[in-house]
Design an enzyme around this catalytic site. Sequence first.
Site, PDB file in Angstrom:
ATOM      1  N   ASP A  58       0.882  -1.175   0.000  1.00  0.00           N
ATOM      2  CA  ASP A  58       0.000   0.000   0.000  1.00  0.00           C
ATOM      3  C   ASP A  58       0.914   1.218   0.000  1.00  0.00           C
ATOM      4  O   ASP A  58       2.135   1.094   0.099  1.00  0.00           O
ATOM      5  CB  ASP A  58      -0.944  -0.014   1.218  1.00  0.00           C
ATOM      6  CG  ASP A  58      -2.274   0.688   0.925  1.00  0.00           C
ATOM      7  OD1 ASP A  58      -2.235   1.891   0.577  1.00  0.00           O
ATOM      8  OD2 ASP A  58      -3.333   0.052   1.021  1.00  0.00           O
TER       9      ASP A  58
ATOM     10  N   ASP B 178       4.042   3.166  -3.977  1.00  0.00           N
ATOM     11  CA  ASP B 178       3.040   4.024  -4.626  1.00  0.00           C
ATOM     12  C   ASP B 178       2.864   3.504  -6.048  1.00  0.00           C
ATOM     13  O   ASP B 178       3.841   3.459  -6.814  1.00  0.00           O
ATOM     14  CB  ASP B 178       3.573   5.470  -4.620  1.00  0.00           C
ATOM     15  CG  ASP B 178       2.626   6.451  -5.290  1.00  0.00           C
ATOM     16  OD1 ASP B 178       1.627   6.017  -5.900  1.00  0.00           O
ATOM     17  OD2 ASP B 178       2.915   7.665  -5.224  1.00  0.00           O
ATOM     18  N   VAL B 179       1.660   3.113  -6.420  1.00  0.00           N
ATOM     19  CA  VAL B 179       1.468   2.542  -7.761  1.00  0.00           C
ATOM     20  C   VAL B 179       1.669   3.584  -8.872  1.00  0.00           C
ATOM     21  O   VAL B 179       1.727   3.234 -10.044  1.00  0.00           O
ATOM     22  CB  VAL B 179       0.098   1.834  -7.929  1.00  0.00           C
ATOM     23  CG1 VAL B 179      -0.038   0.679  -6.953  1.00  0.00           C
ATOM     24  CG2 VAL B 179      -1.066   2.807  -7.816  1.00  0.00           C
TER      25      VAL B 179
ATOM     26  N   ASN C 167      -5.742  -3.754  -6.908  1.00  0.00           N
ATOM     27  CA  ASN C 167      -6.871  -3.240  -6.132  1.00  0.00           C
ATOM     28  C   ASN C 167      -6.706  -1.776  -5.735  1.00  0.00           C
ATOM     29  O   ASN C 167      -7.706  -1.085  -5.521  1.00  0.00           O
ATOM     30  CB  ASN C 167      -7.027  -4.117  -4.873  1.00  0.00           C
ATOM     31  CG  ASN C 167      -7.939  -3.492  -3.855  1.00  0.00           C
ATOM     32  OD1 ASN C 167      -9.154  -3.499  -4.000  1.00  0.00           O
ATOM     33  ND2 ASN C 167      -7.351  -2.898  -2.810  1.00  0.00           N
TER      34      ASN C 167
ATOM     35  N   SER D  23     -14.993  -1.687 -11.294  1.00  0.00           N
ATOM     36  CA  SER D  23     -16.169  -1.165 -10.585  1.00  0.00           C
ATOM     37  C   SER D  23     -17.339  -1.236 -11.558  1.00  0.00           C
ATOM     38  O   SER D  23     -17.135  -1.323 -12.781  1.00  0.00           O
ATOM     39  CB  SER D  23     -15.908   0.297 -10.203  1.00  0.00           C
ATOM     40  OG  SER D  23     -17.092   0.943  -9.780  1.00  0.00           O
TER      41      SER D  23
ATOM     42  N   TYR E 173     -13.446   9.183 -12.207  1.00  0.00           N
ATOM     43  CA  TYR E 173     -13.434   7.809 -11.679  1.00  0.00           C
ATOM     44  C   TYR E 173     -14.000   6.846 -12.729  1.00  0.00           C
ATOM     45  O   TYR E 173     -13.416   5.792 -13.008  1.00  0.00           O
ATOM     46  CB  TYR E 173     -14.259   7.768 -10.390  1.00  0.00           C
ATOM     47  CG  TYR E 173     -14.275   6.429  -9.697  1.00  0.00           C
ATOM     48  CD1 TYR E 173     -13.164   5.985  -8.982  1.00  0.00           C
ATOM     49  CD2 TYR E 173     -15.399   5.600  -9.748  1.00  0.00           C
ATOM     50  CE1 TYR E 173     -13.179   4.756  -8.337  1.00  0.00           C
ATOM     51  CE2 TYR E 173     -15.420   4.373  -9.110  1.00  0.00           C
ATOM     52  CZ  TYR E 173     -14.310   3.956  -8.403  1.00  0.00           C
ATOM     53  OH  TYR E 173     -14.322   2.729  -7.766  1.00  0.00           O
TER      54      TYR E 173
ATOM     55  N   LYS F 224     -12.082   3.708 -14.615  1.00  0.00           N
ATOM     56  CA  LYS F 224     -12.505   2.312 -14.466  1.00  0.00           C
ATOM     57  C   LYS F 224     -12.946   1.708 -15.810  1.00  0.00           C
ATOM     58  O   LYS F 224     -12.747   0.513 -16.048  1.00  0.00           O
ATOM     59  CB  LYS F 224     -13.620   2.202 -13.416  1.00  0.00           C
ATOM     60  CG  LYS F 224     -13.160   2.546 -11.992  1.00  0.00           C
ATOM     61  CD  LYS F 224     -12.096   1.581 -11.452  1.00  0.00           C
ATOM     62  CE  LYS F 224     -11.789   1.832  -9.977  1.00  0.00           C
ATOM     63  NZ  LYS F 224     -10.797   0.867  -9.439  1.00  0.00           N
TER      64      LYS F 224
HETATM   65  N1  LIG Z   1     -15.910   0.430  -1.906  1.00  0.00           N
HETATM   66  C1  LIG Z   1     -16.643   0.484  -3.005  1.00  0.00           C
HETATM   67  O1  LIG Z   1     -17.840   0.824  -2.963  1.00  0.00           O
HETATM   68  C2  LIG Z   1     -16.032   0.095  -4.321  1.00  0.00           C
HETATM   69  C3  LIG Z   1     -16.885  -0.219  -5.384  1.00  0.00           C
HETATM   70  C4  LIG Z   1     -16.330  -0.562  -6.608  1.00  0.00           C
HETATM   71  C5  LIG Z   1     -14.967  -0.604  -6.769  1.00  0.00           C
HETATM   72  N2  LIG Z   1     -14.141  -0.298  -5.734  1.00  0.00           N
HETATM   73  C6  LIG Z   1     -12.690  -0.340  -5.973  1.00  0.00           C
HETATM   74  O2  LIG Z   1     -12.123  -1.263  -5.064  1.00  0.00           O
HETATM   75  C7  LIG Z   1     -10.774  -0.888  -4.793  1.00  0.00           C
HETATM   76  C8  LIG Z   1     -10.574  -0.829  -3.295  1.00  0.00           C
HETATM   77  O3  LIG Z   1     -11.414   0.181  -2.761  1.00  0.00           O
HETATM   78  P1  LIG Z   1     -11.853   0.260  -1.235  1.00  0.00           P
HETATM   79  O4  LIG Z   1     -13.303   0.494  -1.215  1.00  0.00           O
HETATM   80  O5  LIG Z   1     -11.305  -0.865  -0.463  1.00  0.00           O
HETATM   81  O6  LIG Z   1     -11.154   1.670  -0.852  1.00  0.00           O
HETATM   82  P2  LIG Z   1     -10.005   2.034   0.203  1.00  0.00           P
HETATM   83  O7  LIG Z   1      -9.720   3.478   0.093  1.00  0.00           O
HETATM   84  O8  LIG Z   1     -10.400   1.518   1.543  1.00  0.00           O
HETATM   85  O9  LIG Z   1      -8.797   1.161  -0.326  1.00  0.00           O
HETATM   86  C9  LIG Z   1      -8.007   1.559  -1.419  1.00  0.00           C
HETATM   87  C10 LIG Z   1      -6.566   1.324  -1.050  1.00  0.00           C
HETATM   88  O10 LIG Z   1      -5.732   1.760  -2.131  1.00  0.00           O
HETATM   89  C11 LIG Z   1      -4.614   2.452  -1.580  1.00  0.00           C
HETATM   90  N3  LIG Z   1      -4.049   3.383  -2.567  1.00  0.00           N
HETATM   91  C12 LIG Z   1      -4.614   4.491  -3.077  1.00  0.00           C
HETATM   92  N4  LIG Z   1      -3.759   5.133  -3.896  1.00  0.00           N
HETATM   93  C13 LIG Z   1      -2.615   4.386  -3.897  1.00  0.00           C
HETATM   94  C14 LIG Z   1      -1.367   4.515  -4.557  1.00  0.00           C
HETATM   95  N5  LIG Z   1      -1.099   5.575  -5.354  1.00  0.00           N
HETATM   96  N6  LIG Z   1      -0.431   3.572  -4.356  1.00  0.00           N
HETATM   97  C15 LIG Z   1      -0.693   2.512  -3.554  1.00  0.00           C
HETATM   98  N7  LIG Z   1      -1.849   2.331  -2.888  1.00  0.00           N
HETATM   99  C16 LIG Z   1      -2.803   3.270  -3.065  1.00  0.00           C
HETATM  100  C17 LIG Z   1      -5.192   3.187  -0.375  1.00  0.00           C
HETATM  101  O11 LIG Z   1      -4.188   3.587   0.539  1.00  0.00           O
HETATM  102  C18 LIG Z   1      -6.166   2.155   0.183  1.00  0.00           C
HETATM  103  O12 LIG Z   1      -5.561   1.306   1.140  1.00  0.00           O
HETATM  104  C19 LIG Z   1     -10.554   0.446  -5.506  1.00  0.00           C
HETATM  105  O13 LIG Z   1      -9.878   0.218  -6.721  1.00  0.00           O
HETATM  106  C20 LIG Z   1     -11.957   0.946  -5.725  1.00  0.00           C
HETATM  107  O14 LIG Z   1     -12.028   1.825  -6.822  1.00  0.00           O
HETATM  108  C21 LIG Z   1     -14.656   0.047  -4.509  1.00  0.00           C
END
Ligand SMILES: NC(=O)c1ccc[n+]([C@@H]2O[C@H](COP(=O)([O-])OP(=O)(O)OC[C@H]3O[C@@H](n4cnc5c(N)ncnc54)[C@H](O)[C@@H]3O)[C@@H](O)[C@H]2O)c1
Length: 275
Positions: free
Chosen positions: A37, A75-76, A102, A156, A169, A173
């Site tokens: 992360d 950092d991705v 993710n 998503s 966003y 996606k």
């Molecule tokens: N929660 C929802 O409703 C939902 C729905 C559809 C898709 N998603 C997707 O699921 C994935 C996870 O989302 P989540 O809900 O667990 O959110 P979250 O914010 O809890 O988790 C996302 C993680 O990505 C990390 N991150 C962000 N930018 C980064 C970077 N530049 N380098 C490395 N790490 C980085 C963050 O620190 C975090 O731990 C995401 O891609 C999100 O778009 C979420």
Amino acid sequence: MTCLKDKVLLITGAGRGIGRACALRAAEEGADVIITDIGNSIESVPYKLSSSEQLEMTAQICKERGASVLMQLADVCNSNDVDALIEAAINRFGRIDAIVNNAGIGAPAGKATHLYTSEEWEILLNVNLSGPWRLIKAVAPIMIEQQYGSIINIASTAGLLGYKHFAGYVASKHGLVGLTKSAALDYAQKNIRVNAICPGPVYDDELLDGNMTKVVADSLGIQLGDQESIDLESVALNTVVSPHDVADAMVWLASDASQRVTGTTITVDAGYSAK
Ligand SMILES: NC(=O)c1ccc[n+]([C@@H]2O[C@H](COP(=O)([O-])OP(=O)(O)OC[C@H]3O[C@@H](n4cnc5c(N)ncnc54)[C@H](O)[C@@H]3O)[C@@H](O)[C@H]2O)c1
């Protein structure tokens, strides 16, 4: 269950939420895991990203579930970080069977398309679309050498449909779904599969430190409770999706049970997009 026994999985964004759920399920299924992360926040992202302590918590639970764990911040958006991560993973485990792209950001958002600043637009594409591409770029040579691999992109329903005031966003996606299909064709002859999971609204599980529903509510300037009600009303089933549902789909795509599945999207959305 042990359907990922002897497999090595790399999961980005594993500090909390869906990424943590994926890491815990992978460990439960017998895999060893590389969890990563950012461990920091990004200035143009209007909410806190995961801390290194949150990633450590994920690591600790994975170990309790029997996994060998490599934890490394990356950092991705930074190719050097990504390359160093893959190198460390190979030094430790000698192979990578699956990666789960993710890591993602849900905001900046909450405005009409023309009101995004260039910086806001670019950070969404950089993290959500170019991030997975950087991981694929770094891991593909290893998977080609292995003649084996599964790449799982967490997209998503925003990769399939439009959402008002979420153009950045949604575009990122949709791009990720396109990347999934093309990469699947590029690597199919090498026994590397590439698929996407499209979750609908996911509830914030406190045990996973999840907060994405709150991020969406804040972006739209509404209360969390109101956002939760909107999410619930928008799905066909009487419940929104759990991060664990997404992790279950991930396990299947990472396992050999899905060996003839590539280039597809699995929608896990409680019927949201059926309408
Ligand atoms: N929660 C929802 O409703 C939902 C729905 C559809 C898709 N998603 C997707 O699921 C994935 C996870 O989302 P989540 O809900 O667990 O959110 P979250 O914010 O809890 O988790 C996302 C993680 O990505 C990390 N991150 C962000 N930018 C980064 C970077 N530049 N380098 C490395 N790490 C980085 C963050 O620190 C975090 O731990 C995401 O891609 C999100 O778009 C979420």
